[in-house]
Design a protein around this motif. Structure first.
Motif, PDB file in Angstrom:
ATOM      1  N   LEU A  58       0.822  -1.210   0.000  1.00  0.00           N
ATOM      2  CA  LEU A  58       0.000   0.000   0.000  1.00  0.00           C
ATOM      3  C   LEU A  58       0.856   1.260   0.000  1.00  0.00           C
ATOM      4  CD1 LEU A  58      -2.740  -1.032   2.599  1.00  0.00           C
ATOM      5  CD2 LEU A  58      -2.942  -1.007   0.098  1.00  0.00           C
ATOM      6  N   GLU A  59       2.130   1.097  -0.375  1.00  0.00           N
ATOM      7  CA  GLU A  59       3.048   2.224  -0.362  1.00  0.00           C
ATOM      8  C   GLU A  59       2.581   3.346  -1.296  1.00  0.00           C
ATOM      9  OE1 GLU A  59       6.406   4.573   0.465  1.00  0.00           O
ATOM     10  OE2 GLU A  59       5.472   2.891   1.500  1.00  0.00           O
ATOM     11  N   ALA A  60       2.036   2.982  -2.454  1.00  0.00           N
ATOM     12  CA  ALA A  60       1.586   4.007  -3.406  1.00  0.00           C
ATOM     13  C   ALA A  60       0.456   4.843  -2.814  1.00  0.00           C
ATOM     14  CB  ALA A  60       1.137   3.347  -4.713  1.00  0.00           C
ATOM     15  N   TYR A  61      -0.463   4.210  -2.082  1.00  0.00           N
ATOM     16  CA  TYR A  61      -1.569   4.943  -1.456  1.00  0.00           C
ATOM     17  C   TYR A  61      -1.059   5.823  -0.317  1.00  0.00           C
ATOM     18  CZ  TYR A  61      -4.736   1.987  -4.125  1.00  0.00           C
ATOM     19  OH  TYR A  61      -5.414   1.357  -5.145  1.00  0.00           O
ATOM     20  N   ARG A  62      -0.065   5.326   0.434  1.00  0.00           N
ATOM     21  CA  ARG A  62       0.500   6.129   1.522  1.00  0.00           C
ATOM     22  C   ARG A  62       1.156   7.387   0.966  1.00  0.00           C
ATOM     23  NH1 ARG A  62       5.038   7.441   3.751  1.00  0.00           N
ATOM     24  NH2 ARG A  62       6.226   6.242   2.207  1.00  0.00           N
ATOM     25  N   ARG A  63       1.943   7.225  -0.069  1.00  0.00           N
ATOM     26  CA  ARG A  63       2.621   8.371  -0.681  1.00  0.00           C
ATOM     27  C   ARG A  63       1.620   9.302  -1.359  1.00  0.00           C
ATOM     28  NH1 ARG A  63       7.079   6.295  -4.611  1.00  0.00           N
ATOM     29  NH2 ARG A  63       7.196   8.568  -4.939  1.00  0.00           N
ATOM     30  N   LEU A  64       0.556   8.727  -1.899  1.00  0.00           N
ATOM     31  CA  LEU A  64      -0.460   9.533  -2.572  1.00  0.00           C
ATOM     32  C   LEU A  64      -1.077  10.555  -1.613  1.00  0.00           C
ATOM     33  CD1 LEU A  64      -2.310  10.018  -5.099  1.00  0.00           C
ATOM     34  CD2 LEU A  64      -3.836   8.290  -4.119  1.00  0.00           C
ATOM     35  N   GLY A 230      -6.132  17.409  -9.868  1.00  0.00           N
ATOM     36  CA  GLY A 230      -5.110  16.896  -8.966  1.00  0.00           C
ATOM     37  C   GLY A 230      -4.389  15.698  -9.538  1.00  0.00           C
ATOM     38  N   LEU A 231      -5.126  14.792 -10.176  1.00  0.00           N
ATOM     39  CA  LEU A 231      -4.503  13.626 -10.800  1.00  0.00           C
ATOM     40  C   LEU A 231      -3.629  14.035 -11.964  1.00  0.00           C
ATOM     41  CD1 LEU A 231      -7.445  11.049 -10.775  1.00  0.00           C
ATOM     42  CD2 LEU A 231      -5.544  11.262  -9.168  1.00  0.00           C
ATOM     43  N   GLN A 232      -4.027  15.078 -12.678  1.00  0.00           N
ATOM     44  CA  GLN A 232      -3.198  15.577 -13.776  1.00  0.00           C
ATOM     45  C   GLN A 232      -1.875  16.111 -13.255  1.00  0.00           C
ATOM     46  OE1 GLN A 232      -2.529  19.035 -14.614  1.00  0.00           O
ATOM     47  NE2 GLN A 232      -1.522  18.583 -16.561  1.00  0.00           N
ATOM     48  N   GLN A 233      -1.893  16.703 -12.057  1.00  0.00           N
ATOM     49  CA  GLN A 233      -0.655  17.174 -11.449  1.00  0.00           C
ATOM     50  C   GLN A 233       0.278  15.997 -11.136  1.00  0.00           C
ATOM     51  OE1 GLN A 233       0.142  20.545 -10.933  1.00  0.00           O
ATOM     52  NE2 GLN A 233      -1.695  20.774 -12.215  1.00  0.00           N
ATOM     53  N   LEU A 234      -0.311  14.871 -10.722  1.00  0.00           N
ATOM     54  CA  LEU A 234       0.503  13.687 -10.464  1.00  0.00           C
ATOM     55  C   LEU A 234       1.160  13.186 -11.742  1.00  0.00           C
ATOM     56  CD1 LEU A 234      -1.847  11.606  -8.132  1.00  0.00           C
ATOM     57  CD2 LEU A 234       0.085  13.023  -7.453  1.00  0.00           C
ATOM     58  N   ALA A 235       0.391  13.170 -12.823  1.00  0.00           N
ATOM     59  CA  ALA A 235       0.891  12.615 -14.075  1.00  0.00           C
ATOM     60  C   ALA A 235       1.910  13.519 -14.745  1.00  0.00           C
ATOM     61  CB  ALA A 235      -0.276  12.370 -15.035  1.00  0.00           C
ATOM     62  N   SER A 236       1.937  14.808 -14.377  1.00  0.00           N
ATOM     63  CA  SER A 236       2.853  15.732 -15.031  1.00  0.00           C
ATOM     64  C   SER A 236       4.076  16.073 -14.169  1.00  0.00           C
ATOM     65  CB  SER A 236       2.126  17.039 -15.373  1.00  0.00           C
ATOM     66  OG  SER A 236       1.668  17.684 -14.197  1.00  0.00           O
ATOM     67  N   SER A 237       4.189  15.416 -13.016  1.00  0.00           N
ATOM     68  CA  SER A 237       5.329  15.703 -12.144  1.00  0.00           C
ATOM     69  C   SER A 237       6.605  15.121 -12.742  1.00  0.00           C
ATOM     70  CB  SER A 237       5.084  15.118 -10.749  1.00  0.00           C
ATOM     71  OG  SER A 237       4.922  13.718 -10.824  1.00  0.00           O
ATOM     72  N   TRP A 242       4.081   5.634 -11.882  1.00  0.00           N
ATOM     73  CA  TRP A 242       2.784   5.184 -12.366  1.00  0.00           C
ATOM     74  C   TRP A 242       1.997   4.449 -11.287  1.00  0.00           C
ATOM     75  CZ3 TRP A 242       0.680   7.262 -16.337  1.00  0.00           C
ATOM     76  CH2 TRP A 242       1.475   7.766 -17.368  1.00  0.00           C
ATOM     77  N   ARG A 243       2.656   3.960 -10.246  1.00  0.00           N
ATOM     78  CA  ARG A 243       1.931   3.339  -9.140  1.00  0.00           C
ATOM     79  C   ARG A 243       1.063   4.378  -8.425  1.00  0.00           C
ATOM     80  NH1 ARG A 243       7.008   1.495  -9.412  1.00  0.00           N
ATOM     81  NH2 ARG A 243       7.382  -0.750  -9.551  1.00  0.00           N
ATOM     82  N   VAL A 245       0.023   7.248  -9.726  1.00  0.00           N
ATOM     83  CA  VAL A 245      -1.026   7.662 -10.663  1.00  0.00           C
ATOM     84  C   VAL A 245      -2.161   6.643 -10.671  1.00  0.00           C
ATOM     85  CG1 VAL A 245      -1.550   8.164 -13.079  1.00  0.00           C
ATOM     86  CG2 VAL A 245       0.607   8.951 -12.083  1.00  0.00           C
ATOM     87  N   ALA A 246      -1.794   5.362 -10.675  1.00  0.00           N
ATOM     88  CA  ALA A 246      -2.825   4.315 -10.649  1.00  0.00           C
ATOM     89  C   ALA A 246      -3.600   4.351  -9.340  1.00  0.00           C
ATOM     90  CB  ALA A 246      -2.169   2.945 -10.842  1.00  0.00           C
ATOM     91  N   ALA A 247      -2.914   4.587  -8.224  1.00  0.00           N
ATOM     92  CA  ALA A 247      -3.604   4.676  -6.934  1.00  0.00           C
ATOM     93  C   ALA A 247      -4.570   5.853  -6.919  1.00  0.00           C
ATOM     94  CB  ALA A 247      -2.578   4.806  -5.805  1.00  0.00           C
ATOM     95  N   GLY A 248      -4.152   6.994  -7.463  1.00  0.00           N
ATOM     96  CA  GLY A 248      -5.053   8.144  -7.537  1.00  0.00           C
ATOM     97  C   GLY A 248      -6.262   7.867  -8.414  1.00  0.00           C
ATOM     98  N   SER A 249      -6.065   7.145  -9.498  1.00  0.00           N
ATOM     99  CA  SER A 249      -7.188   6.789 -10.377  1.00  0.00           C
ATOM    100  C   SER A 249      -8.168   5.871  -9.662  1.00  0.00           C
ATOM    101  CB  SER A 249      -6.660   6.130 -11.650  1.00  0.00           C
ATOM    102  OG  SER A 249      -5.785   6.991 -12.353  1.00  0.00           O
ATOM    103  N   VAL A 250      -7.645   4.934  -8.887  1.00  0.00           N
ATOM    104  CA  VAL A 250      -8.524   4.034  -8.131  1.00  0.00           C
ATOM    105  C   VAL A 250      -9.336   4.819  -7.107  1.00  0.00           C
ATOM    106  CG1 VAL A 250      -8.565   2.116  -6.489  1.00  0.00           C
ATOM    107  CG2 VAL A 250      -7.064   2.010  -8.480  1.00  0.00           C
ATOM    108  N   VAL A 251      -8.683   5.750  -6.423  1.00  0.00           N
ATOM    109  CA  VAL A 251      -9.385   6.577  -5.429  1.00  0.00           C
ATOM    110  C   VAL A 251     -10.479   7.404  -6.095  1.00  0.00           C
ATOM    111  CG1 VAL A 251      -9.119   8.499  -3.811  1.00  0.00           C
ATOM    112  CG2 VAL A 251      -7.452   6.645  -3.820  1.00  0.00           C
ATOM    113  N   SER A 252     -10.228   7.896  -7.291  1.00  0.00           N
ATOM    114  CA  SER A 252     -11.232   8.709  -7.987  1.00  0.00           C
ATOM    115  C   SER A 252     -12.410   7.879  -8.468  1.00  0.00           C
ATOM    116  CB  SER A 252     -10.584   9.425  -9.172  1.00  0.00           C
ATOM    117  OG  SER A 252     -10.237   8.503 -10.203  1.00  0.00           O
ATOM    118  N   ILE A 253     -12.192   6.604  -8.726  1.00  0.00           N
ATOM    119  CA  ILE A 253     -13.267   5.728  -9.215  1.00  0.00           C
ATOM    120  C   ILE A 253     -14.157   5.252  -8.074  1.00  0.00           C
ATOM    121  CG2 ILE A 253     -13.719   3.467 -10.276  1.00  0.00           C
ATOM    122  CD1 ILE A 253     -11.216   3.899 -11.963  1.00  0.00           C
ATOM    123  N   LEU A 254     -13.588   5.073  -6.890  1.00  0.00           N
ATOM    124  CA  LEU A 254     -14.327   4.471  -5.776  1.00  0.00           C
ATOM    125  C   LEU A 254     -15.615   5.212  -5.416  1.00  0.00           C
ATOM    126  CD1 LEU A 254     -11.538   3.241  -3.314  1.00  0.00           C
ATOM    127  CD2 LEU A 254     -13.134   1.864  -4.666  1.00  0.00           C
TER     128      LEU A 254
END
Length: 278
Positions: A58-64, A230-237, A242-243, A245-254
């Motif tokens: 769950l490291e990607a979610y923690r960092r997210l 906000g997710l676009q900011q992640l993708a343009s950093s 990509w982990r 970015v994928a975690a942010g996409s999952v959070v946005s879908i939930l």
């Protein structure tokens, strides 16, 4: 003989087709979740690709959430989406009732003009809408995201068709009980159109929640960014992971997925019985 064979294999073919369609829809989502759960040492671009993470983490979610103001983005998106849904249901239902039940000159023309606006792409009205928001002093505010969604031609037409299906006898009974036109709208039409109201609410929520273009144009303050920005900011950093970015996409879908699961049982083929119960 041939017809009996076809009738025997038809359900099997339908089942196989549904399975294929389900895989087409679910595999990208599963891949997204899998990517978000892969550990820092895993290669997410391995060949052949691995659908399941070898070292779930769950490291990607923690960092997210730790390195990004994702909670603020979620709050902004929630405020804008909820206000847009409430305003859309209120204004569209109020406008649809007279178009469905009242007789007045030009009713058909008004309806035709409103429905015709569905054919106009948002990009055509974006610049006039932007200038209007600037003149109203609403640029860089969340209200600038709510107002364009406060009423839609699709919502008005959907509710108008729903109100037309309500039996006239229900209105007459409410009128005998002393209801005004506003009382008939609230006590008869709104309960009877519950299924279509919930359907419209889901459409408006999903459209507002996932809108990227209009917030990008009207907002400059990062404190007001919605989740897509906000997710676009992640993708343009520069340190793109990509982990995350994928975690942010999952959070946005939930939230959308939860909303659909909670509301789908209220969407009924016919809701006129609700008005009788009310």
């Amino acid at each position: 003989m041939a017809s009996s064979v076809r009738s025997r294999f038809a359900p099997l073919l339908q089942l196989l087709l549904l399975i294929v369609l389900a895989l087409v829809v679910l595999v990208p989502l599963l891949w997204l979740v899998s990517t978000s759960l892969k550990g820092p040492a895993e290669d997410i671009f391995s060949s052949p690709p691995a659908l399941l993470p070898a070292q779930p983490s769950l490291e990607a979610y923690r960092r997210l959430f730790q390195d990004n103001p994702l909670g603020l983005y979620l709050l902004n998106s929630t405020i804008v989406s909820v206000l847009a849904v409430v305003a859309n249901l209120l204004f569209c239902s109020l406008a649809a009732y007279p178009l469905a039940r009242m007789r007045f000159a030009g009713r058909g023309l008004v309806l035709a003009l409103v429905v015709a606006t569905i054919l106009i792409p948002f990009q055509v009205v974006m610049i006039p809408l932007y200038l209007l928001m600037v003149q109203l002093g609403l640029r860089n505010t969340l209200m600038a995201l709510v107002i364009p969604q406060a009423a839609t031609a699709f919502g008005l037409y959907l509710l108008r068709q729903s109100f037309l299906a309500v039996p006239v006898e229900l209105e007459e009974a409410a009128r005998i009980d002393g209801c005004s036109k506003l009382g008939e709208w609230w006590n008869v039409m709104i309960p009877a159109a519950r299924a279509d109201l919930i359907t419209l609410a889901m459409f408006v929520f999903i459209g507002t929640w996932s809108d990227f273009l209009w917030p990008l144009v009207i907002l400059d303050d990062p404190q007001l960014y919605t989740l897509p920005l906000g997710l676009q900011q992640l993708a343009s950093s520069f340190s793109l992971d990509w982990r995350i970015v994928a975690a942010g996409s999952v959070v946005s879908i939930l939230p959308v997925l939860v909303l659909f699961v909670l509301l789908q049982r209220y969407i009924l083929p016919s809701a006129s019985s609700d008005a009788v119960k009310g």
